[in-house]
Design a protein around this motif. Sequence first.
Motif, PDB file in Angstrom:
ATOM      1  N   ASP A   9       0.929  -1.215  -0.092  1.00 32.21           N
ATOM      2  CA  ASP A   9      -0.014  -0.091   0.268  1.00 32.21           C
ATOM      3  C   ASP A   9       1.021   0.925   0.341  1.00 32.21           C
ATOM      4  N   ASP A  10       1.102   2.135  -1.422  1.00 27.97           N
ATOM      5  CA  ASP A  10       2.225   2.862  -1.538  1.00 27.97           C
ATOM      6  C   ASP A  10       1.279   4.243  -0.357  1.00 27.97           C
ATOM      7  N   ARG A  11       2.120   4.856   0.603  1.00 31.13           N
ATOM      8  CA  ARG A  11       1.591   5.858   1.042  1.00 31.13           C
ATOM      9  C   ARG A  11       2.248   6.990   2.185  1.00 31.13           C
ATOM     10  N   LEU A  12       2.475   7.912   2.171  1.00 32.85           N
ATOM     11  CA  LEU A  12       2.704   8.401   2.839  1.00 32.85           C
ATOM     12  C   LEU A  12       2.049   8.965   4.408  1.00 32.85           C
ATOM     13  N   VAL A  13       3.113   8.505   5.337  1.00 35.35           N
ATOM     14  CA  VAL A  13       2.714   8.867   6.733  1.00 35.35           C
ATOM     15  C   VAL A  13       3.064   9.602   6.750  1.00 35.35           C
ATOM     16  N   VAL A  14       2.099  10.646   8.170  1.00 32.55           N
ATOM     17  CA  VAL A  14       2.717  11.970   8.665  1.00 32.55           C
ATOM     18  C   VAL A  14       2.733  11.353  10.101  1.00 32.55           C
ATOM     19  N   TRP A  15       3.776  11.369  11.004  1.00 25.58           N
ATOM     20  CA  TRP A  15       3.397  10.427  11.984  1.00 25.58           C
ATOM     21  C   TRP A  15       3.875  11.755  13.416  1.00 25.58           C
ATOM     22  N   ASP A  16       3.033  11.838  14.481  1.00 25.21           N
ATOM     23  CA  ASP A  16       3.703  12.626  15.767  1.00 25.21           C
ATOM     24  C   ASP A  16       3.930  11.448  16.453  1.00 25.21           C
TER      25      ASP A  16
END
Lengths: 386, 186
Positions: free
Chosen positions: A186-193
């Motif tokens: 699953d090609d995604r960008l993840v913004v993680w805090d």
Amino acid sequence: MLWNPLTNACAVVSAPAAGQQGRTIAGYAHPVTGRFHLLHSSDVTVSDDPDLVAPITDRILGARTDARTHQPPCMELTEELIEEIFFRVPTDEPAYLVRAALVCKSWRRILCDRGFLRRYRVFHSRTPPPLGYLHNLYFQGPIPRFVRTSAASPAFTTPPSLVHNKSWRALDCRHGRVLARTLKHDDRLVVWDPMTGDQKHLSVPAYPNGRSYNGAVLCAAAVSKDDGPDGCCDHLGSCCPFVVVFIVADADRTVRASVYSSETNAWSAPSPAVHVDHLFDDRPSLLAGGAIHFAIVGGKSILKYNLVGHRLLVIDTPPPPPPLPADFALDMVMTRTKDGGLGFAAVVGGCVYLWTRTQPTGGWAQHKAMETPNVTDDDPTTSGVR
Amino acid sequence: MEVDKGKGEAEETRKVAEADRDTVTLKSSDGKLFEVSKEAAARLSTVLAGMIAGGSIDDNGTDLKQIGSEALENVVDYCNKHANSIPSAALISSSISFNTAPFKEPEEWERKFVDRLSHDALFDLVEAANFLGMERLLDVTCHKISEMMKGKSPDQIREVFNIKNDYTKEELEEIRQELAWAFYDD
């Protein structure tokens, strides 16, 4: 309803249908992030009608006001002096302040105060120390993806979306957020805090002929500030909006940029294209002078993305210091200068060279160099201070 | 008018005499008198510097009603020791280092100075340093107190600071679970 004590922002979450039995919440703020946490609940009737929600808001905020005026009978020192003592807690031991917040409610209130956190930072005259770093060496290797640099650093839990995917790459980390891309399935960008565990999944902008990519994440408040983000937002909690810059190079090395804004929850149209000689280097980008700078393989040029104007620009890096030939591939590191502009640093013959932009000609000035105490060079002709 | 003039001259003479003195006399809340080097007092305390410059130092003992005799004795002791100390190489080099943090670690003699103080004396001295605008002494005393929190659990900190726990058991348990990383060595 969620209430952020630092911003006074309230939000109704999972409110039961009007007239149904629901719960009101009370809690505390995370002393570092300011995130509000549920402590206990009591049954009340909850409505999504603003007139009915308001009294609950008032109750929570009212309780906060009461807490501010409450003076604990046990405290020997004034709040001013307690603050002075907290200021002297080393910045590389964040756990001390968290423990102190558990001593009594008034201490917690001091430590959660945004003004205190700002003064604490000013007192130590520097940016907060890193808690650790993420690396891309092994996707499933013996080294954990997050390496602590302080014994008291939190052991961050990698989001399940990344753990399950197994193949992911950290692209950037700035203003308390990590930007990662999942590589398979699953090609995604993840913004993680990492502090709050919050994450946001973004679709990857479609570039059918894309060969090389890189990305950056930054606080939205930094976009309009030429002098960098310091002072405009302290990135406490995950409440402040963010921006993701994603750059893609085609097979013919034509580069475009797309920008995502959490405020609009949408990607921009691609920027006008520029051409680069090589593909992107894996190293993280640098925010300086109102632009994001990406390294390019070979080190002879860098790609600059202007945050205001949505425009890409290729700029040449400084020439290597003599006697090195002009085409020498020097391993330069991008740095942010004291005045917030772009600079470069490199080690040559046991010396650190620094370059800054000269105005208005746009050339590079080598204006400082120092001997590195831990780098030795056997050749006496190439070592020493220049 | 003549009498007034005489009084004025006497006052002037007294001020001149006072200005010539190397020390100032400070009076604690319980009436004890302490002599301290004028130079050190002016250098280390913004409040005393202001009083000396403004001529409001009383030759018979400047009243410091907010400071007890034990704390004032420690203040005076600190000023005298500071006047005799030579800045260490570490302090000099740190001023030109890249780390521009304004806080400088206490020197060896400053550590010894606060280490010998009782809990109450230390807390009284923090208040006195704050009242007199003695930035360096505030640095040293607050640093010492912050060290007293080092490696301690909230329970132990409460004991040191004589603070009553006003959290409920449930509140504490919830926070501890959320912030387990801060209690790894409990």
